[in-house]
Structures are given as structure tokens and as C-alpha cells.
Design an enzyme around this catalytic site. Sequence first.
Site, mmCIF file in Angstrom:
data_model
loop_
_atom_site.group_PDB
_atom_site.id
_atom_site.type_symbol
_atom_site.label_atom_id
_atom_site.label_comp_id
_atom_site.label_asym_id
_atom_site.label_seq_id
_atom_site.Cartn_x
_atom_site.Cartn_y
_atom_site.Cartn_z
ATOM 1 N N ASP A 1 37.552 38.021 49.546
ATOM 2 C CA ASP A 1 37.655 39.002 48.470
ATOM 3 C C ASP A 1 38.880 39.896 48.661
ATOM 4 O O ASP A 1 39.112 40.411 49.759
ATOM 5 C CB ASP A 1 36.390 39.867 48.470
ATOM 6 C CG ASP A 1 36.093 40.467 47.119
ATOM 7 O OD1 ASP A 1 36.782 40.117 46.151
ATOM 8 O OD2 ASP A 1 35.169 41.289 47.035
ATOM 9 N N HIS B 1 40.897 42.595 41.027
ATOM 10 C CA HIS B 1 39.992 41.874 41.916
ATOM 11 C C HIS B 1 40.379 40.393 41.925
ATOM 12 O O HIS B 1 40.720 39.832 40.883
ATOM 13 C CB HIS B 1 38.541 41.951 41.419
ATOM 14 C CG HIS B 1 38.033 43.323 41.123
ATOM 15 N ND1 HIS B 1 36.962 43.873 41.784
ATOM 16 C CD2 HIS B 1 38.412 44.264 40.211
ATOM 17 C CE1 HIS B 1 36.699 45.072 41.305
ATOM 18 N NE2 HIS B 1 37.578 45.341 40.342
#
Length: 670
Positions: free
Chosen positions: A400, A534
Site C-alpha cells: 500500500d 492511494h
Amino acid sequence: MPKNGRTVMADSNELAAVVAQSEATGFDLFGDNREVVAMRVAGELLDLSRTVNAGTTVEPVLISSEDGLNILRHSCTHVMAQAVQDIFPDVNLGIGPFITDGFYYDFGNIEAVTPELLKEIEKRMKRIIKSNQRFVRRDISEEDARVELANQPYKLELVTTKGNGAEGASVEVGAGGLTMYDNVDRDGNCIWTDLCRGPHLPSTKLIGNGFALTKFSSAYWKGDQANDQLQRIYGTAWPTKEELVAYQERLAEAAKRDHRKLGAELDLFSFPEELGAGLPVFHPKGGIIRRVMEDYVRQAHIENGFQYVATPHISKEDLFHTSGHLPYYADGMFPPMDDDGQQYYLKAMNCPMHNLIFRSRGRSYRELPLRLFEFGTVYRNEKSGVLQGLTRVRMITQDDSHCYVMPEQAPAEIKHLLGFITKLLSDFGLHDYYLELSTRDEDGKKKDKFIGTDEQWENATNILRQCAEESGLEWVPDPGGAAFYGPKISIQAKDALGRTWQMSTIQYDFNQPERFGLEYTAPDGTHQRPVMIHAAKFGSIERFFGILVEHYAGAFPAWLAPEQVRLVPVAEAFDDYCKDVCNQLRARGVRAEVDLSDDRFGKKIRNATKDKIPFTLIAGGDDVDAGAVSFRYRGGYQENQVPVAEAVDRIVAAIESRRNDDCLPEGVDA
């Protein structure tokens, strides 16, 4: 006047018709083309029996098109329901929508479905199809529908609620007035009828022999466990028998490649009941593959300017209120834990904690883009019914990252991430992919699902759309599929069977920087708000792992395989020789093992094949005398008397090349 009172023009590589007389039906316009099963007028799908006015442009719907296949499959549901009602006259009819590659229908008040019953239903369906019944549409008032459907409680409920709350009910009711579809025989007699919005094929005969019933299960009316339990029967339908057979062969191949099956056979991972559903454990061989994946993506992040961080697995609930995940994402999170009145949640995402790292000190525009990355394990309370091996789990390890950028830097950062992701996919052997742009729903009916102003959404969406267009990749829209905090691009990749999987995502977030009060000092000394992007390159380690198992059918390329080389002595006398070669390979970083089991030589070779080992080295007396090995590639091709040093070099070169095939010598066919 042209034939059937029409003029013809090209439209999207198909023929469209403009009605040239006062009015015409679809049969008038396209009746001479058996591939046309419906028509589209002003975006609406209509039966060929419907009448259209002069000057109207009418597009044909071919049975081979997506809409045509859906109409074929939904028509099959009516035939199946008629067959079931022949067997069980008192059946309560539910809903019968088309689905991907097939259809289903829900039935109440019938016996539990068995394989024998499935065969009987299919046999009756074939008789109905052969009888060439026409699908005839008629309008009906709500009052008359209630009278006609008095003995069908589920249909009555759909009439009353206009389908609200029933999955697939729009196929039955839809918008506007109610309609019934009668199955009419050659003599004009109505044989069977159902509430439906249509459209349908002109007749049952067009279904042909390209259909099959596939499985059955239990289901709840409207998907609610508080409601009646029904019997659901599934099927598939294709325009021809040949296409049906091809589909069945694809299913058989997919079953062979099922990562859950291969995971057990190859000793890669398991799902112990003691842990709970959706919580896998990786065995040593699976752990090796996972480590190779993690090593790759960790180094790739470093090369792409990311900095590694680490965050806790739990947090006080206030953090998730600040981020907006409570209440917007509360259903996807596990219930909180209590510590002396303080509620703690397992994290379902890493981004709130990365925001705290950004906010931990003052930031200058000179630091931006600031790229933070972690292997963060998150936990999501997926419903047990949707869990599916590694591709849908409750423990998700994400590679991530969150990029904090000045607004004007966002397009370049998104393009940078797209380049990062597409290289990763190609390096792992996934070369066929396209982009999906997920936005708020365009009609604005569900704006309460999303945070932010219309202006913020429009700006973010335009930036992502521009990046998608400039990427040179195919992209498709996905209205309504955005995250609650911003639009996103997802990369959809096709595997070896042509199945599409959602892989990586890039999400544009203008909300969390505001909610966390994130700021940087701009060149003019003012404090400005960054944009947060993101991105998860694998999406999740578990899901990507499962997809790779199926893509390669467990036969991982040499660089990724948990056991890259297996040495097989022809007899026990050659064990030490094989151990020495194995040590030479290990000294070069190769994952090699010697088969010292009591199995006979032939079984050892079969085991190496079953275990899908990329390279098998065999040693017998002649090999030992020559300082060589017999070099066997996965698939069976073999070269004898290959000097040990050459064999080691060849294997090391194949691994370092990161080739995603069996690394056969040049000129040798796979």
C-alpha cells in the site's frame, strides 16, 4: 422503395435502419436476418414485434452481442420456469435474471433439486424449445396483474413494490408500466405466462441446442435470510452448440486451474477451520513465492522513490471517524474491541495512519511528491458467502502506498504510478490489461454515498480521465464505482484463460487531506492542502498470489517457483553426486532439492512432473563418469550429458532472465 420499407446505413460496424414508411416492426426491418433477435430504439431494447414510427433510427441487436446474449439467456429462464411448472403445477415463481455467462431462476414450493430432476427439467426444456413457441408481450394494469397473479405470492410482491429490494427484479418489472410475456404455440394458444419487462427472442426455437443447466443451490427470497428459502437453478446459453462446448471446456480448464485445488496439491497454503473463514496460512512453498513477490515489489518501490513505513494493526475508533471510514465503511470493518471504555478497531485500511506520519511535522513543497509505502495487513469483515479462496479473504496484505502531492503534480504522479503498475503486471506475465475509471454515479441519485463537493469530484474525475486517455491503454467507464472519498482507476488484467481480474488501483483523494488538516508550505510561504493518491500495486498479496496460481496453472516460471530444481539420482549410489550438484546450485542462489525418498526412479520423475518443477537434473553412472547431468525441462524435453557447470549456468541465467515461460533452448518448441 428499399426492401421492407427501409433505408440502410452503417452504424458501429452493424446495420442500422431508418424507417421510411409510416411505421414498421422489427420483423419488417430485419426479418431476413436470423442473427437479429431484438432492436434498440433511442437506447431502449425492444422486441422485434414492436412497431416504430417513420423517421426512427433502429439498431439491430445480434444474438452474438452482449445484449443479444442477455436476451437469449433471459428467454431461457422463461423456458426453464415453464418446464418446472409442468413438473410442479403449484410452484411459486420467483425471479429469473440473466447473469454473466448464464442465467438462473428461483422457485418456491417445489422439491429439493437433484441431479436427476435437473436432467428432467432440461429434457422438458428441449421439447418446449422444439415446439417453437412465440414470446408475445402484452401490457397489463397493476389491478389486472394482481388478479392474474393471485396464486403467485412472489410475483404479487414485485407488482406491489415494483421490484424494490429483489436482486434481479428489474428484469421482471423494470421501470414504467407492467408487462406480461405469453408463450404462444403454433395454433395461437397461450401455453404459459410470466411477469416480465422483456425483451425476448422472437421464439423458443432460436434458443436451439446451445444451452445447458449447470447447477442448483438454495437461495432466500430477496436475498434476505428472514424470507422464504427457495430453490435456485442455474444454466448457461450460447448461440450455437459449438460455443456451448467451448464454454464448457473453458470451465473444465478453469476447474483444473482452481487455486484452491492447486494450493492443496502443491502444498502452498491452507485455510484451517480453527482460524476461521477467509484467514489463510501460507506453507513453506507458498511462503517462498510470497517472499519473492514481496522482495520484488519492495525493491520496485525503492526504485520508484518510495519510503518504507510501518503502522499498527489496531487503532482507537476516533481515527476512523476523522478519516470518514466510520460510518461510510463501518460494515466492512470488524466490530470494535473495548479497553476500559475506549473502542479500538482492527484497521481495514492503512491510509489514516499514513496521514498521521505526514502530519507528524511541518512539510515543505520541496518534499513533494512524498511517497510512503508499507506492507500493511488489514482486516475486512467480508460476508462468509462471498469469501473465495485467496481471491476474497478477510486478512489482506497490501503493498500500500500514499503519495502526497501538490494539486498540479497529481497528473504526473498518476502517470508515474500507471507506469509502475503496468511494468509490474508485465514482469509477472500478465500482459493483457485495460483501465476502468470508477466515478460517482452520473445521475447523482446516490450522492449520499460520497464525501466532497461537486467541484472536487469533477476536478478529480477529469484528471483521472485525462491520465487514462493519455496512457494509450484501453479504458472503460464505471459510473458509481468510486470509493466514498474519491474516484479511482483500476487495472483490469486478463489471465491465460482470458478471464478478467481487478488488480491494482489508483485512487484520487481530496477528502482525507482536508479531514486530517494536512498542509505543506508553498513556494510563496502560504499553507496549502496536498492531494493524496492511494495505490496498491498488487492490490493484495493474497489475491495476486491466487491469480498467479491460476494463470500459470501452478507451473510457476523458474524465477518465481518455490522449488526451481530437483535432482533425481537414478539409484542410491548417486545420491552424494546429486547432493554435490545441489550445493553448487544453492551457492548460486538457486532453490534446489535432492529427491532422497525410497520411491523408484520412475516415480521420482513423475513426482517432479506432478509438482511442476521447472528443471529436473538426473544423474546416473554415465553422467557421473562425464561430470554431467541429464537436463530435463518441465514439459518433458530432455538433453543428456550436459556438463554440471553448464547446467548450473543455464539454470542461473534462466532465473535471472525472469522469463515467464519454460525457458526451453532456442529452436525447441514448447
